[in-house]
Design an enzyme around this catalytic site. Structure first.
Site, PDB file in Angstrom:
ATOM      1  N   CYS A 300      72.963  14.159   0.343  1.00  0.00           N
ATOM      2  CA  CYS A 300      71.709  13.459   0.631  1.00  0.00           C
ATOM      3  C   CYS A 300      70.790  13.438  -0.578  1.00  0.00           C
ATOM      4  CB  CYS A 300      70.928  14.163   1.734  1.00  0.00           C
ATOM      5  SG  CYS A 300      71.838  14.310   3.233  1.00  0.00           S
ATOM      6  N   GLY A 334      73.205  19.512   8.698  1.00  0.00           N
ATOM      7  CA  GLY A 334      73.233  19.377   7.238  1.00  0.00           C
ATOM      8  C   GLY A 334      72.841  20.640   6.490  1.00  0.00           C
ATOM      9  N   GLY A 335      73.401  20.750   5.278  1.00  0.00           N
ATOM     10  CA  GLY A 335      73.007  21.829   4.372  1.00  0.00           C
ATOM     11  C   GLY A 335      73.779  23.124   4.522  1.00  0.00           C
ATOM     12  N   GLY A 356      79.152  18.449   7.535  1.00  0.00           N
ATOM     13  CA  GLY A 356      79.845  17.356   6.852  1.00  0.00           C
ATOM     14  C   GLY A 356      80.729  17.854   5.734  1.00  0.00           C
ATOM     15  N   SER A 357      80.114  18.225   4.603  1.00  0.00           N
ATOM     16  CA  SER A 357      80.897  18.436   3.372  1.00  0.00           C
ATOM     17  C   SER A 357      81.971  19.518   3.517  1.00  0.00           C
ATOM     18  CB  SER A 357      79.979  18.743   2.199  1.00  0.00           C
ATOM     19  OG  SER A 357      79.490  20.049   2.285  1.00  0.00           O
ATOM     20  N   GLU A 407      70.038   6.453  -0.364  1.00  0.00           N
ATOM     21  CA  GLU A 407      69.534   7.815  -0.121  1.00  0.00           C
ATOM     22  C   GLU A 407      70.688   8.789   0.039  1.00  0.00           C
ATOM     23  OE1 GLU A 407      66.502   7.954   2.920  1.00  0.00           O
ATOM     24  OE2 GLU A 407      65.584   6.122   2.140  1.00  0.00           O
ATOM     25  N   GLU A 461      70.557  39.173  -6.185  1.00  0.00           N
ATOM     26  CA  GLU A 461      71.209  40.394  -5.711  1.00  0.00           C
ATOM     27  C   GLU A 461      72.202  40.084  -4.575  1.00  0.00           C
ATOM     28  OE1 GLU A 461      69.258  44.609  -4.625  1.00  0.00           O
ATOM     29  OE2 GLU A 461      68.917  43.084  -3.094  1.00  0.00           O
TER      30      GLU A 461
HETATM   31  P1  XMP Z   1      76.459  18.488   4.935  1.00  0.00           P
HETATM   32  O1  XMP Z   1      75.516  19.298   4.079  1.00  0.00           O
HETATM   33  O2  XMP Z   1      77.133  19.309   5.960  1.00  0.00           O
HETATM   34  O3  XMP Z   1      75.515  17.442   5.706  1.00  0.00           O
HETATM   35  O4  XMP Z   1      77.403  17.679   4.110  1.00  0.00           O
HETATM   36  C1  XMP Z   1      75.990  16.448   6.583  1.00  0.00           C
HETATM   37  C2  XMP Z   1      74.825  15.590   7.058  1.00  0.00           C
HETATM   38  O5  XMP Z   1      74.242  14.866   5.964  1.00  0.00           O
HETATM   39  C3  XMP Z   1      73.517  13.740   6.500  1.00  0.00           C
HETATM   40  N1  XMP Z   1      73.817  12.561   5.699  1.00  0.00           N
HETATM   41  C4  XMP Z   1      72.957  11.961   4.846  1.00  0.00           C
HETATM   42  N2  XMP Z   1      71.662  12.217   4.566  1.00  0.00           N
HETATM   43  N3  XMP Z   1      71.652  10.448   2.990  1.00  0.00           N
HETATM   44  C5  XMP Z   1      70.996  11.439   3.637  1.00  0.00           C
HETATM   45  O6  XMP Z   1      69.816  11.662   3.365  1.00  0.00           O
HETATM   46  C6  XMP Z   1      72.967  10.122   3.230  1.00  0.00           C
HETATM   47  O7  XMP Z   1      73.536   9.213   2.615  1.00  0.00           O
HETATM   48  C7  XMP Z   1      73.643  10.912   4.213  1.00  0.00           C
HETATM   49  N4  XMP Z   1      74.907  10.875   4.719  1.00  0.00           N
HETATM   50  C8  XMP Z   1      74.971  11.911   5.625  1.00  0.00           C
HETATM   51  C9  XMP Z   1      73.950  13.588   7.928  1.00  0.00           C
HETATM   52  O8  XMP Z   1      72.890  14.059   8.730  1.00  0.00           O
HETATM   53  C10 XMP Z   1      75.195  14.480   8.000  1.00  0.00           C
HETATM   54  O9  XMP Z   1      75.484  14.932   9.298  1.00  0.00           O
END
Ligand code: XMP
Length: 468
Positions: A300, A334-335, A356-357, A407, A461
């Site tokens: 993101c 996310g995150g 996601g990732s 974005e 740490e």
């Molecule tokens: P992780 O950190 O697990 O997050 O990869 C997955 C979540 O990221 C969001 N998502 C996006 N947010 N721009 C954004 O600001 C994007 O292009 C985008 N694509 C995915 C989404 O909420 C997903 O579940």
């Protein structure tokens, strides 16, 4: 100005505990008003994360996958259908053969469809018998009529028979297939012993009332929203996720209201929001769960491009508390980079966590594995990246021509092998975290959680240091 925190800013304080992570702990949780999961994990509705294979894996493991919406309506519905057919204990529309067809036809249908027996129907569509591989083996002449080779004395049960009743009947008669019939003797379904036994072995899988795996599907706010929703629900989707970057937006709220009105009883998740007001407005519009996260995702760039967002731990803490008053669960989206983040998100009040990732790098995600300089990767992209937007235009056709700043980014993530590796690490880390906090279940975990804010020195740490 107030402060906002994210996962690396805090730690969970240990508590006195008599809880052992292996045997005492349950990770069961609520995903939405009507859906409960044994593993509080949701795979993200992104085109490099969740299609049929990932969704099937997630449900088999006790979580749920949300099929992304960057597909034509029919193709997305087909992904849903594939998950619902994967482990189907009550088969609503079993493959059949007619009594006046040849044994060779029955053999061909069984081979093509990969089944070991077929209910046989008479010319009025009533159950006349059943034909199995054994019957074919002893038929001698494949040109014979099915009616001459089939087993005529067929045990059936009423449509609507429960799985435990069906199991008793199958065991009592030592049979493997139980056709379900209505009053007039017409075929209304089939229950097989194989599927019942599979289910008994995989207690923790996420299943619907018919014994089929759970699956969710995403949709946006577009002209085709209602058409897409109908196709996905018809295909058997258990929950629809309204997937909008800014979920606290009039169009998103109206879409939820409309979906709840048009599709009575359908589970609808609203998102994404990052403030208590946002969560409450989604709930008031009818959302059965709220998804929290503006900008924390690995791909993101929303916060960089727009300057808008709320650090994820604060967002989860505040939104989950607000949603709790309405008895609606929150999904932290996310995150998440490791099982520590995962545990902190749940301790902060989330009922489930969307990822996601971490899953994008596994065998079950769509896309190919790439080897570069001896290191394995898979492709991952934000759904608001330029790349994804270009592909989306190809699917949707039109684009209004207005320039929009992307974005999200596209790139590579490390290859992680089977998704089971990732999931097992997350759940084992969580169980251990729960035991540190003396919690047997996620409710107790949230009740016992005391966060301590840490400094950059403390973070250094926490990470491995002074070693090679
Ligand atoms: P992780 O950190 O697990 O997050 O990869 C997955 C979540 O990221 C969001 N998502 C996006 N947010 N721009 C954004 O600001 C994007 O292009 C985008 N694509 C995915 C989404 O909420 C997903 O579940």
């Amino acid at each position: 100005m107030r402060e906002g925190y994210t996962f690396d800013d805090v730690l969970l304080e240990p508590q006195r505990s008599g809880v052992f992570s292996r045997k005492d702990v349950t990770t069961r949780s609520q995903f939405s008003r009507g859906i409960f999961l044994n593993a509080p994990v949701v795979s993200a509705n992104m085109d490099t994360v969740t299609e049929y294979r990932m969704a099937r894996f997630m449900a088999e493991s006790g979580g749920i996958g949300i099929i992304h919406r960057f597909l034509p309506i029919a193709a997305q519905a087909e992904e849903v259908r594939k998950v619902k057919r994967a482990e189907n204990v009550v088969i609503d529309d079993p493959y059949t053969v007619n009594a006046d067809q040849n044994v060779a036809d029955a053999e061909r249908i069984m081979k093509e469809k990969g089944v070991s027996g077929l209910p046989v129907l008479d010319s009025d569509g009533r159950i006349a018998g059943i034909i199995t591989r054994r019957d074919i083996l002893f038929a001698e002449n494949l040109g014979k009529k099915v009616s001459e080779a089939m087993t005529k004395k067929v045990i059936t049960a009423k449509a609507g028979t429960t799985l435990s009743e069906a199991k008793k009947i199958l065991f009592r008669h030592r049979i493997e297939k139980l056709p379900l019939a209505d009053k007039s003797g017409k075929l209304r379904g089939l229950i097989t012993l194989k599927d019942i036994l599979k289910r008994a072995n995989g207690e923790s899988a996420s299943k619907d009332k018919k014994g089929r795996l759970l699956v969710g599907a995403a949709l946006g706010v577009k002209d085709d929203t209602l058409e897409r929703a109908k196709a996905l629900l018809d295909a058997g989707a258990d929950v629809l996720v309204v997937d909008i970057a800014h979920g606290h937006n009039e169009r998103a709220l109206n879409a939820i209201k409309l979906l709840k009105k048009k599709f009575k009883g359908a589970e609808i998740v609203g998102g994404n929001v990052a403030t208590p007001k946002g969560a409450i407005d989604l709930i008031k519009a009818g959302a059965d769960a709220v998804k929290i996260g503006i900008g924390p995702g690995a791909a993101c760039t929303t916060r960089i491009v727009t300057g808008v967002g709320v650090p994820q731990l604060t967002a989860v803490l505040e939104c989950a508390r607000a949603a709790e008053k309405y008895k609606i669960p929150a999904i932290a989206d996310g995150g998440i980079r490791n099982s520590g983040d995962f545990s902190k998100a749940l301790a902060a009040g989330a009922s489930t966590v969307m990822i996601g990732s971490l899953f994008a790098g596994t065998d079950e995600s769509p896309g190919d594995y790439v080897l570069e300089d001896g290191v394995g990767y898979k492709f991952y992209r934000g759904m608001a990246s330029r790349d994804a937007a270009d592909d989306k235009t190809k699917i949707d056709g039109g684009h209004d021509g207005a320039y929009r700043a992307p974005e999200g980014k596209s790139g590579k993530v490390s290859y992680r092998g089977r998704a089971k590796n990732v999931l097992d690490d997350l759940i084992a880390g969580l169980r251990s975290s729960m035991s540190y906090l003396g919690a047997k279940n996620l409710r107790e975990f949230q009740k016992n959680a005391r966060f301590i804010k840490i400094t950059q020195a403390a973070l250094r740490e926490s990470n491995i240091h002074d070693m090679k």
